[in-house]
Design a protein around this motif. Structure first.
Motif, PDB file in Angstrom:
ATOM      1  N   LEU A 183      30.380  22.392 -45.070  1.00 36.84           N
ATOM      2  CA  LEU A 183      31.679  22.702 -45.073  1.00 36.84           C
ATOM      3  C   LEU A 183      32.525  22.187 -46.134  1.00 36.84           C
ATOM      4  O   LEU A 183      33.323  22.654 -46.729  1.00 36.84           O
ATOM      5  CB  LEU A 183      32.372  22.271 -43.685  1.00 36.84           C
ATOM      6  CG  LEU A 183      33.652  22.216 -43.401  1.00 36.84           C
ATOM      7  CD1 LEU A 183      34.173  23.666 -43.380  1.00 36.84           C
ATOM      8  CD2 LEU A 183      34.270  21.715 -42.099  1.00 36.84           C
ATOM      9  N   ALA A 184      32.315  20.982 -46.420  1.00 41.19           N
ATOM     10  CA  ALA A 184      32.828  20.243 -47.368  1.00 41.19           C
ATOM     11  C   ALA A 184      32.391  21.023 -48.871  1.00 41.19           C
ATOM     12  O   ALA A 184      33.405  21.128 -49.710  1.00 41.19           O
ATOM     13  CB  ALA A 184      32.208  19.034 -47.826  1.00 41.19           C
ATOM     14  N   ALA A 185      31.414  21.522 -48.803  1.00 39.24           N
ATOM     15  CA  ALA A 185      31.006  22.434 -50.091  1.00 39.24           C
ATOM     16  C   ALA A 185      31.585  23.586 -50.179  1.00 39.24           C
ATOM     17  O   ALA A 185      32.249  24.049 -51.372  1.00 39.24           O
ATOM     18  CB  ALA A 185      29.428  22.590 -50.193  1.00 39.24           C
ATOM     19  N   ARG A 186      32.104  24.235 -49.061  1.00 36.27           N
ATOM     20  CA  ARG A 186      32.696  25.446 -49.182  1.00 36.27           C
ATOM     21  C   ARG A 186      34.321  25.434 -49.528  1.00 36.27           C
ATOM     22  O   ARG A 186      34.719  25.856 -50.196  1.00 36.27           O
ATOM     23  CB  ARG A 186      32.558  25.868 -47.485  1.00 36.27           C
ATOM     24  CG  ARG A 186      31.298  26.615 -47.250  1.00 36.27           C
ATOM     25  CD  ARG A 186      31.110  27.569 -45.979  1.00 36.27           C
ATOM     26  NE  ARG A 186      32.211  27.431 -45.145  1.00 36.27           N
ATOM     27  CZ  ARG A 186      31.915  26.923 -43.932  1.00 36.27           C
ATOM     28  NH1 ARG A 186      30.807  26.439 -43.626  1.00 36.27           N
ATOM     29  NH2 ARG A 186      32.909  26.678 -42.976  1.00 36.27           N
ATOM     30  N   LEU A 187      34.741  24.178 -48.959  1.00 35.22           N
ATOM     31  CA  LEU A 187      36.181  23.859 -49.330  1.00 35.22           C
ATOM     32  C   LEU A 187      36.388  23.476 -50.697  1.00 35.22           C
ATOM     33  O   LEU A 187      37.279  24.004 -51.329  1.00 35.22           O
ATOM     34  CB  LEU A 187      36.500  22.653 -48.259  1.00 35.22           C
ATOM     35  CG  LEU A 187      36.642  22.980 -46.806  1.00 35.22           C
ATOM     36  CD1 LEU A 187      36.877  21.843 -46.303  1.00 35.22           C
ATOM     37  CD2 LEU A 187      37.568  23.830 -46.720  1.00 35.22           C
TER      38      LEU A 187
END
Length: 173
Positions: free
Chosen positions: A11-15
């Motif tokens: 999720l952090a990578a997508r953000l």
């Protein structure tokens, strides 16, 4: 990494990937004609159409990445978009000196982002994406869904164990 830590990292990578494009996409959406002039100056054919299409991709693509919608298609499309725009907007081979170094740095940074989108296309969004949310009725799905689906079911007490690979024939009604 396993479980919620892996899903949190995905999720952090997508953000982070979306944050590299979404603010610029919104700014370009507010001034599409100015972006078309920039594209025309770079020698782009049909700059108005390309600018409009680029704004649509640059606004809605990162939103799809954040939500984890259609990760394979979104990741591949965003990688192609970023690499194409990088080559169009940062032609370091046309510059000399400090300008060439700066443009090459921008080009390589954009190509690194394209690589991140390719990795997203191959790994998917994790359980904390759009499909994971609806799969479990609002709660995050287990991290290793495939392993949970392949686990052998325990026989129920009083059940008859069948051998062989065929299902019993149904009685005609």
């Amino acid at each position: 990494m396993f479980g919620s830590a892996q899903n949190g990292v995905l999720l952090a990578a997508r953000l982070l990937m979306a944050s590299a494009l979404l603010p610029t996409g919104i700014a370009r959406a507010l001034n599409v004609s100015g972006f078309a002039v920039t594209l025309a100056g770079a020698g782009c054919p049909a700059p108005n159409a390309v600018a409009t299409a680029a704004v649509i991709v640059q606004v809605f693509g990162p939103l799809a990445v954040i939500l984890g919608v259609m990760p394979r298609i979104t990741g591949l499309a965003m990688a192609a978009f970023v690499a194409g725009m990088a080559a169009l907007l940062h032609p370091f081979w046309l510059h000399a000196g400090a300008a060439a170094v700066t443009e090459r740095s921008f080009l390589l940074a954009d190509l690194g982002l394209a690589g991140a989108f390719l990795m997203y296309a191959m790994t998917g969004p994790g359980a904390w994406g759009w499909q994971g949310f609806f799969r479990t009725g609002g709660a995050p799905a287990p991290a290793n869904v495939k392993a949970a689906q392949k686990a052998p079911a325990r026989p129920r007490s009083g059940s008859v164990k069948r051998t062989g690979g065929r299902a019993p024939a149904r009685a005609a009604a």
